[in-house]
Design an enzyme around this catalytic site. Structure first.
Site, PDB file in Angstrom:
ATOM      1  CE1 TYR A 276       9.129  46.125  32.825  1.00 38.96           C
ATOM      2  CE2 TYR A 276      10.576  44.324  33.471  1.00 38.96           C
ATOM      3  CZ  TYR A 276       9.393  45.018  33.624  1.00 38.96           C
ATOM      4  OH  TYR A 276       8.477  44.617  34.566  1.00 38.96           O
ATOM      5  CE1 TYR A 277      14.307  42.520  35.536  1.00 38.58           C
ATOM      6  CE2 TYR A 277      13.783  42.100  33.241  1.00 38.58           C
ATOM      7  CZ  TYR A 277      13.593  41.826  34.580  1.00 38.58           C
ATOM      8  OH  TYR A 277      12.678  40.875  34.958  1.00 38.58           O
ATOM      9  NE  ARG A 279      11.327  49.622  34.983  1.00 39.66           N
ATOM     10  CZ  ARG A 279      10.904  48.661  35.795  1.00 39.66           C
ATOM     11  NH1 ARG A 279      10.598  48.918  37.046  1.00 39.66           N
ATOM     12  NH2 ARG A 279      10.818  47.411  35.375  1.00 39.66           N
ATOM     13  CG  HIS A 432      16.535  39.741  32.644  1.00 38.20           C
ATOM     14  ND1 HIS A 432      15.382  39.081  32.974  1.00 38.20           N
ATOM     15  CD2 HIS A 432      17.099  40.128  33.822  1.00 38.20           C
ATOM     16  CE1 HIS A 432      15.244  39.080  34.299  1.00 38.20           C
ATOM     17  NE2 HIS A 432      16.265  39.704  34.829  1.00 38.20           N
ATOM     18  CG  ASP A 452      10.648  42.238  20.819  1.00 37.91           C
ATOM     19  OD1 ASP A 452      10.293  41.656  21.863  1.00 37.91           O
ATOM     20  OD2 ASP A 452      11.741  42.033  20.275  1.00 37.91           O
ATOM     21  CG  HIS A 483      12.448  38.171  19.008  1.00 36.20           C
ATOM     22  ND1 HIS A 483      12.611  36.911  19.547  1.00 36.20           N
ATOM     23  CD2 HIS A 483      12.406  39.028  20.050  1.00 36.20           C
ATOM     24  CE1 HIS A 483      12.661  37.011  20.866  1.00 36.20           C
ATOM     25  NE2 HIS A 483      12.539  38.279  21.194  1.00 36.20           N
TER      26      HIS A 483
END
Length: 755
Positions: A276-277, A279, A432, A452, A483
């Site tokens: 995600y980060y 990206r 993160h 998740d 998780h």
């Protein structure tokens, strides 16, 4: 002019000799030279009206920017958090300016250059008067935005706009903008906020690139060096804490753009903060690399660290499900995909500056838009010329760590069915990262089977904490219980302490995909809890005894003294059946007090289990699933649901089944996840609604270096597995006694099917 009219006129206006603009405009300029170049603009104009995806992208951008320009110059005094009016307007401005600059270069209509100039003058008049942003939430407050990160976003985009209109402006105009706006802006992001600029983090990447991009436009060598190598001799304050959960001290560390390529990226292109980060950071990484390649080709930036930037694009594309959505590892908002603007840029740049891989064209074709530059043009030409090939998505391991020595991510993909397993055994992942060693998620057709949670945040929704991270991100989403992995004594891995977790990583043990019908991944974690070792092995087995692949999960643990161990399964869907009895409490109460347990309602609890194979079946997306668990009479099975101690309803109300072993020192969770059958709401018929598995049994072995288990079907087919826990060498010969027989095999495991 509407989009269609514009498209029909492109060829008429732009493929004829461009006499009306003067040949001197094309050949006598030093700008643009950042993302767009003189040569690139020439080539684009030569092909206008002939390349559908490029032409459509251009038409869409023109329509968008014409509407924005009609609204006039809007540069409000900053005051809002993310999602508020001033924040969103300044965010809109940076995109509008960048696109208007591109339109000026491609269409050569001075209205776009004039608009960019007028907006920049408004910023230049306002900027010297701005104090720090009134919102005091960030470890590094910006001036235009509440955090320096967004100030850096603004300058990365606006630098491109300035480059596009540079020659349109007089020397006096350029001097005014640079002295009043751009140089003070770059100094603020770097010299005045070293805690933001001088670190290893996606925030700093944006800061480094912002300073570097404007430095390249102005040909300011000092700013470019500052961007590449950080503030020399200046260290960030290690006592400061960022809003994401822990400041990364850079004492003794190199900083700057090159350091942010060295440290977070593995040799495989995996970015330690997660996809995600990655990206989010890919846009500054790739556009600055493009700018450096265009203006400083001697740096050969795309060859840096064995082409790590090009590799990172492939890594990101592999970290997506069958719908192109990124697996939500660490802090991650679900639904983000390679259709995002950042990946449009990344794919185009990787194609143009890489090997012009036709597999990338298949992704670009799905994105259905391109960058309006030379890279985007060549992608669009490749698609037009039918060079597209499918992007291969196979089982893969991506190593973590600067040298690839800090664990990794493994993805097992079924060869014949749309199932994907993602197992995470990485380092912490900077601020993160989550406390989820040896965790996994499981997908079918892009839909989560076992999920998740992702992050606890409503990005850019002002009503939810100004669009920032919610406190539940720390109290729930980062905690281990959120998780699908093991928890000891209801305490998160490393005690939920970043300072401890960031010094450790899991160790890969086995990754074997040589036989596509039985794929293995295995990893170890020896630091999550003191004096406790964890070893998880996951297998994707395809056999005619089962209609779909089996996911076999073997979680082994050993400790120096007894503990309680929990293994949750975050299933999606409706409970159908169990083969064990359970009771629902009269009153809902949280399962615990801290480490995320305070957010779980206990909705049901098993009595003493009378079977050694406990089964739980649920229905999700018209598919039946069953978990078959090896259990004993002392084990507990708990039905839980997220939502306790959540007064503002910030968390999703997702269910879970938790397998609990009480007062246990050494044991193995063995769980089989099976997809079977289907239900049609149209015909109202259920097919194969029951599991094909009769039992799961552990094989008792005298040698503790090995574990073994057998899965027996209802037709009495037996699938037997033996695994060595201590030696993963392929050439090693293993010999053990089993049921009166001596068994020998090479490599860490053996598997046999019998009647």
């Amino acid at each position: 002019m509407n989009t269609q009219t514009f498209l029909t006129k492109i060829r008429h206006y732009f493929v004829l000799p461009i006499l009306f603009v003067g040949i001197s405009f094309i050949y006598a300029q030093d700008h643009p030279n950042l993302i767009l170049t003189k040569k690139g603009v020439q080539e684009i104009r030569k092909h206008l009206g002939q390349v559908p995806i490029f032409d459509q992208t251009l038409a869409n951008v023109k329509a968008e920017i014409d509407i924005e320009m009609e609204k006039g110059i809007l540069v409000p005094i900053p005051k809002d958090m993310a999602g508020g009016y001033t924040h969103d307007q300044h965010k809109k401005n940076w995109k509008t300016l960048q696109k208007a600059g591109v339109l000026y270069q491609i269409l050569q209509d001075e209205k776009y250059a004039s608009y960019v100039h007028e907006v920049l003058k408004a910023y230049a008049k306002m900027y010297p008067t701005l104090p720090l942003h009134p919102q005091e939430r960030s470890y590094a407050r910006g001036k235009i935005f509440w955090q320096c990160l967004n100030d850096a976003n603004w300058l990365v985009y606006v630098s491109q706009a300035y480059d596009c209109i540079y020659e349109y402006l007089s020397k006096k105009d350029r001097k005014f903008l640079e002295q009043q706006l751009f140089i003070p802006y770059a100094d603020f992001l770097s010299k005045e906020t070293p805690q933001f600029f001088n670190r290893i983090h996606n925030h700093s990447t944006w800061g480094n690139v912002a300073v570097g991009m404007i430095g390249l436009v102005m040909d300011n060598k000092e700013l470019v060096q500052r961007a590449l190598h950080g503030l020399q001799g200046v260290k960030a304050n290690p006592n400061l804490k960022d809003n994401d959960g822990g400041f990364i001290s850079v004492d003794g560390q190199k900083t700057g753009f090159l350091a942010n390529l060295d440290a977070p990226f593995s040799p495989d292109g995996y970015y330690t903060e997660g996809p995600y980060y990655q990206r989010y950071a890919m846009y500054p990484f790739m556009v600055f690399a493009q700018a450096l390649q265009n203006k400083k080709p001697e740096l050969n930036i795309f060859e840096y660290k064995d082409q790590v930037l090009i590799k990172s694009v492939y890594a990101l594309l592999n970290l997506t499900d069958s719908d192109g959505e990124f697996f939500p590892l660490n802090d991650a908002q679900k639904g983000m995909s390679y259709l995002s603007n950042e990946l449009v840029s990344a794919v185009d740049i990787a194609y143009y500056f890489g090997q012009k891989d036709p597999a990338l064209l298949s992704i670009a074709k799905k994105q259905n838009k391109v960058q309006l530059d030379e890279a985007g043009l060549h992608v669009a030409l490749g698609i037009k010329e039918n060079k597209v090939k499918a992007f291969p998505k196979n089982s893969i391991t991506l190593k973590d760590g600067a040298n690839g020595e800090q664990g990794g991510i493994s993805i097992l993909r079924s060869s014949d069915h749309p199932f994907e397993l993602v197992m995470k055994y990485t380092s912490q992942g900077l601020s993160h990262g989550h406390y989820d060693k040896l965790s996994y998620s499981y997908y079918k057709d892009g839909k989560e089977v076992l999920q998740d949670y992702g992050l606890a945040r409503f990005v850019n929704i002002e009503q939810k904490n100004g669009g920032g991270y919610l406190k539940e991100n720390k109290t729930w989403a980062k905690q281990t219980i959120a998780h699908n992995t093991i928890i000891q004594d209801q305490i998160s891995h490393f005690g939920g302490k970043y300072e401890i977790g960031s010094t450790h990583h899991s160790e890969p043990y086995l990754f074997d995909i040589s036989n596509p019908k039985i794929q293995w991944v295995s990893a170890q974690e020896k630091n999550a809890y003191p004096n406790t070792s964890l070893h998880r092995t996951m297998i994707l087995l395809e056999d005619k005894d089962f209609n779909t692949p089996l996911l076999i999960d073997v979680m082994h643990y050993e400790s120096d003294e007894p503990h309680q161990f929990d293994l949750p399964f975050y299933y999606n869907g409706q409970i159908i059946a169990t083969n064990f009895e359970y009771k629902k409490p009269e009153k809902l109460e949280p399962l615990g007090d801290e480490f995320g347990y305070q957010h779980l309602w206990l909705e049901g609890k098993s009595d003493a289990l009378s079977t050694k194979t406990s089964q739980f079946t649920w229905l999700s997306n018209h598919q039946f699933y069953t978990i078959s668990m090896l259990t004993n009479s002392e084990d507990l099975l708990l039905f839980t649901r997220i939502g306790a101690n959540d007064p503002k309803f910030n968390l999703r109300k997702d269910p879970a089944l938790i397998h609990r072993k009480v007062d246990s020192q050494s044991d193995t969770f063995i769980s089989i996840i099976e997809a079977h059958g289907s239900y049609s709401p149209v015909t109202e018929l259920a097919k194969n609604a029951s599991s094909t598995i009769k039992s799961v049994e552990k094989i008792e072995l005298l040698d503790k270096n090995y574990i073994g288990w057998t899965i027996t079907t209802k037709t009495d087919q037996k699938h037997t597995f033996l695994l060595c826990l201590t030696n993963n060498k392929k050439e090693v010969l293993h010999t053990i006694k089993f049921m009166g027989n001596t068994i020998e095999w090479k490599g860490p495991y053996t598997y046999k099917k019998t009647n």
